[in-house]
Design a protein around this motif. Structure first.
Motif, PDB file in Angstrom:
ATOM      1  N   ILE A  13       0.865  -1.176   0.000  1.00  0.00           N
ATOM      2  CA  ILE A  13       0.000   0.000   0.000  1.00  0.00           C
ATOM      3  C   ILE A  13       0.900   1.223   0.000  1.00  0.00           C
ATOM      4  O   ILE A  13       1.710   1.414   0.894  1.00  0.00           O
ATOM      5  CB  ILE A  13      -0.932   0.029   1.222  1.00  0.00           C
ATOM      6  CG1 ILE A  13      -1.838  -1.194   1.226  1.00  0.00           C
ATOM      7  CG2 ILE A  13      -1.752   1.317   1.246  1.00  0.00           C
ATOM      8  CD1 ILE A  13      -2.719  -1.313   2.452  1.00  0.00           C
ATOM      9  N   ARG A  14       0.766   2.028  -1.031  1.00  0.00           N
ATOM     10  CA  ARG A  14       1.501   3.294  -1.130  1.00  0.00           C
ATOM     11  C   ARG A  14       0.452   4.395  -1.119  1.00  0.00           C
ATOM     12  O   ARG A  14      -0.530   4.340  -1.847  1.00  0.00           O
ATOM     13  CB  ARG A  14       2.296   3.381  -2.437  1.00  0.00           C
ATOM     14  CG  ARG A  14       3.277   2.261  -2.626  1.00  0.00           C
ATOM     15  CD  ARG A  14       3.809   2.187  -4.055  1.00  0.00           C
ATOM     16  NE  ARG A  14       2.730   2.147  -5.026  1.00  0.00           N
ATOM     17  CZ  ARG A  14       2.537   3.080  -5.972  1.00  0.00           C
ATOM     18  NH1 ARG A  14       3.359   4.068  -6.119  1.00  0.00           N
ATOM     19  NH2 ARG A  14       1.520   2.982  -6.801  1.00  0.00           N
ATOM     20  N   THR A  15       0.660   5.383  -0.291  1.00  0.00           N
ATOM     21  CA  THR A  15      -0.326   6.450  -0.178  1.00  0.00           C
ATOM     22  C   THR A  15       0.367   7.768   0.095  1.00  0.00           C
ATOM     23  O   THR A  15       1.488   7.797   0.592  1.00  0.00           O
ATOM     24  CB  THR A  15      -1.348   6.105   0.935  1.00  0.00           C
ATOM     25  OG1 THR A  15      -2.428   7.035   0.901  1.00  0.00           O
ATOM     26  CG2 THR A  15      -0.700   6.098   2.308  1.00  0.00           C
ATOM     27  N   GLU A  19      -3.374  12.310   0.819  1.00  0.00           N
ATOM     28  CA  GLU A  19      -4.318  11.437   0.136  1.00  0.00           C
ATOM     29  C   GLU A  19      -5.709  11.571   0.748  1.00  0.00           C
ATOM     30  O   GLU A  19      -5.866  11.543   1.972  1.00  0.00           O
ATOM     31  CB  GLU A  19      -3.834   9.984   0.260  1.00  0.00           C
ATOM     32  CG  GLU A  19      -4.830   8.920  -0.028  1.00  0.00           C
ATOM     33  CD  GLU A  19      -5.221   8.850  -1.482  1.00  0.00           C
ATOM     34  OE1 GLU A  19      -6.423   8.904  -1.754  1.00  0.00           O
ATOM     35  OE2 GLU A  19      -4.317   8.738  -2.335  1.00  0.00           O
ATOM     36  N   LEU A  22      -6.411   8.560   2.955  1.00  0.00           N
ATOM     37  CA  LEU A  22      -5.298   8.183   3.830  1.00  0.00           C
ATOM     38  C   LEU A  22      -5.777   7.349   5.018  1.00  0.00           C
ATOM     39  O   LEU A  22      -5.211   6.303   5.311  1.00  0.00           O
ATOM     40  CB  LEU A  22      -4.538   9.418   4.312  1.00  0.00           C
ATOM     41  CG  LEU A  22      -3.397   9.163   5.301  1.00  0.00           C
ATOM     42  CD1 LEU A  22      -2.334   8.257   4.705  1.00  0.00           C
ATOM     43  CD2 LEU A  22      -2.793  10.482   5.757  1.00  0.00           C
ATOM     44  N   ASN A  25      -6.647   3.883   3.908  1.00  0.00           N
ATOM     45  CA  ASN A  25      -5.454   3.099   3.580  1.00  0.00           C
ATOM     46  C   ASN A  25      -4.753   2.607   4.836  1.00  0.00           C
ATOM     47  O   ASN A  25      -4.303   1.462   4.896  1.00  0.00           O
ATOM     48  CB  ASN A  25      -4.500   3.917   2.715  1.00  0.00           C
ATOM     49  CG  ASN A  25      -5.022   4.166   1.326  1.00  0.00           C
ATOM     50  OD1 ASN A  25      -5.849   3.409   0.818  1.00  0.00           O
ATOM     51  ND2 ASN A  25      -4.557   5.228   0.700  1.00  0.00           N
ATOM     52  N   LEU A  41       3.536  -0.864   3.977  1.00  0.00           N
ATOM     53  CA  LEU A  41       2.817   0.405   3.884  1.00  0.00           C
ATOM     54  C   LEU A  41       3.833   1.531   3.822  1.00  0.00           C
ATOM     55  O   LEU A  41       4.730   1.604   4.662  1.00  0.00           O
ATOM     56  CB  LEU A  41       1.911   0.605   5.097  1.00  0.00           C
ATOM     57  CG  LEU A  41       1.302   1.991   5.272  1.00  0.00           C
ATOM     58  CD1 LEU A  41       0.279   2.276   4.183  1.00  0.00           C
ATOM     59  CD2 LEU A  41       0.688   2.133   6.658  1.00  0.00           C
ATOM     60  N   VAL A  43       3.864   5.779   3.405  1.00  0.00           N
ATOM     61  CA  VAL A  43       3.168   7.053   3.272  1.00  0.00           C
ATOM     62  C   VAL A  43       4.188   8.064   2.754  1.00  0.00           C
ATOM     63  O   VAL A  43       5.223   8.286   3.370  1.00  0.00           O
ATOM     64  CB  VAL A  43       2.582   7.530   4.618  1.00  0.00           C
ATOM     65  CG1 VAL A  43       1.915   8.887   4.461  1.00  0.00           C
ATOM     66  CG2 VAL A  43       1.609   6.499   5.167  1.00  0.00           C
ATOM     67  N   HIS A  49      -3.342  12.195  -3.998  1.00  0.00           N
ATOM     68  CA  HIS A  49      -3.823  10.894  -4.465  1.00  0.00           C
ATOM     69  C   HIS A  49      -3.075  10.379  -5.692  1.00  0.00           C
ATOM     70  O   HIS A  49      -2.727   9.214  -5.757  1.00  0.00           O
ATOM     71  CB  HIS A  49      -5.317  10.997  -4.774  1.00  0.00           C
ATOM     72  CG  HIS A  49      -5.893   9.756  -5.360  1.00  0.00           C
ATOM     73  ND1 HIS A  49      -6.116   8.621  -4.612  1.00  0.00           N
ATOM     74  CD2 HIS A  49      -6.280   9.458  -6.621  1.00  0.00           C
ATOM     75  CE1 HIS A  49      -6.626   7.686  -5.376  1.00  0.00           C
ATOM     76  NE2 HIS A  49      -6.736   8.154  -6.597  1.00  0.00           N
ATOM     77  N   SER A  64       8.287   5.815  -5.863  1.00  0.00           N
ATOM     78  CA  SER A  64       7.177   4.892  -5.641  1.00  0.00           C
ATOM     79  C   SER A  64       7.192   3.748  -6.648  1.00  0.00           C
ATOM     80  O   SER A  64       6.855   2.611  -6.309  1.00  0.00           O
ATOM     81  CB  SER A  64       5.842   5.629  -5.663  1.00  0.00           C
ATOM     82  OG  SER A  64       5.458   5.978  -6.977  1.00  0.00           O
TER      83      SER A  64
END
Length: 77
Positions: A13-15, A19, A22, A25, A41, A43, A49, A64
């Motif tokens: 999960i990349r956020t 976001e 967020l 996520n 994960l 952040v 987004h 990313s």
């Protein structure tokens, strides 16, 4: 979010820190971890987004995609 996540494969999960989803996520990552899923994960602070679509102009976007590459390599080896 409301499903049984037990038995899912490793999850990335990349956020972004800005976001819209967020909190969702973060909750998904927590629920997956509690179900025993191997969760990664990340952040990316101050990112929105769609930050990952801004290749190659935005370094966080490049980073990313490198993270995706490394995640796939790690779990396919």
């Amino acid at each position: 979010m409301h499903a049984d996540l037990t038995g899912l494969p490793p999850m990335l999960i990349r956020t972004g820190g800005y976001e819209l989803f967020l909190d969702e996520n973060l909750a998904l990552a927590k629920k997956a971890a509690e179900a025993g899923v191997d969760i990664t994960l990340t952040v990316y602070p101050a990112m929105s987004h769609d930050f990952a679509l801004l290749l190659p102009e935005l370094q966080e976007s490049v980073d990313s995609f490198k993270e995706i590459r490394d995640f796939v390599r790690r779990h396919l080896d």
